[in-house]
Design a protein around this motif. Structure first.
Motif, PDB file in Angstrom:
ATOM      1  N   LYS A  67      46.330  49.819  46.293  1.00 35.51           N
ATOM      2  CA  LYS A  67      46.725  50.408  47.575  1.00 35.51           C
ATOM      3  C   LYS A  67      47.972  49.722  48.122  1.00 35.51           C
ATOM      4  N   GLN A  68      47.990  48.386  48.048  1.00 35.67           N
ATOM      5  CA  GLN A  68      49.124  47.620  48.546  1.00 35.67           C
ATOM      6  C   GLN A  68      50.386  47.968  47.739  1.00 35.67           C
ATOM      7  N   ALA A  69      50.243  48.108  46.436  1.00 34.74           N
ATOM      8  CA  ALA A  69      51.390  48.429  45.575  1.00 34.74           C
ATOM      9  C   ALA A  69      51.904  49.836  45.896  1.00 34.74           C
ATOM     10  N   GLY A  70      51.016  50.731  46.245  1.00 34.99           N
ATOM     11  CA  GLY A  70      51.400  52.100  46.556  1.00 34.99           C
ATOM     12  C   GLY A  70      52.171  52.211  47.857  1.00 34.99           C
ATOM     13  N   HIS A 108      27.018  42.288  41.610  1.00 32.61           N
ATOM     14  CA  HIS A 108      27.805  42.057  42.821  1.00 32.61           C
ATOM     15  C   HIS A 108      29.219  41.603  42.483  1.00 32.61           C
ATOM     16  N   SER A 109      29.362  40.703  41.524  1.00 29.72           N
ATOM     17  CA  SER A 109      30.692  40.194  41.207  1.00 29.72           C
ATOM     18  C   SER A 109      31.562  41.305  40.640  1.00 29.72           C
ATOM     19  N   ASP A 110      30.978  42.240  39.879  1.00 27.62           N
ATOM     20  CA  ASP A 110      31.741  43.380  39.366  1.00 27.62           C
ATOM     21  C   ASP A 110      32.221  44.249  40.517  1.00 27.62           C
ATOM     22  N   ILE A 111      31.359  44.490  41.493  1.00 29.53           N
ATOM     23  CA  ILE A 111      31.724  45.308  42.654  1.00 29.53           C
ATOM     24  C   ILE A 111      32.860  44.632  43.422  1.00 29.53           C
ATOM     25  N   GLU A 112      32.755  43.342  43.641  1.00 28.41           N
ATOM     26  CA  GLU A 112      33.788  42.606  44.366  1.00 28.41           C
ATOM     27  C   GLU A 112      35.118  42.661  43.616  1.00 28.41           C
ATOM     28  N   ASN A 150      36.141  44.955  41.514  1.00 33.35           N
ATOM     29  CA  ASN A 150      36.683  46.310  41.607  1.00 33.35           C
ATOM     30  C   ASN A 150      37.317  46.557  42.973  1.00 33.35           C
ATOM     31  N   LYS A 151      36.721  46.034  44.028  1.00 31.68           N
ATOM     32  CA  LYS A 151      37.300  46.170  45.374  1.00 31.68           C
ATOM     33  C   LYS A 151      38.673  45.514  45.424  1.00 31.68           C
TER      34      LYS A 151
END
Length: 43
Positions: A38-41, A24-28, A30-31
């Motif tokens: 996305k914000q940088a883009g 779960h912590s890996d998934i979080e 990565n999110k």
């Protein structure tokens, strides 16, 4: 019994629970990374 606080699955030992919670912590993590990209883009 030990319960995962993300998905509420039950585990016999703390070790099994900790191994599971790492998924779960890996998934979080990565999110968060994807959100930052996305914000940088948008700028």
């Amino acid at each position: 019994m030990h319960q995962c606080y993300y998905c509420e699955r039950l585990f016999d030992t703390k070790e099994k629970l900790y191994d599971h919670v790492e998924i779960h912590s890996d998934i979080e993590r990565n999110k968060e990374i994807m959100e930052r990209k996305k914000q940088a883009g948008k700028k």
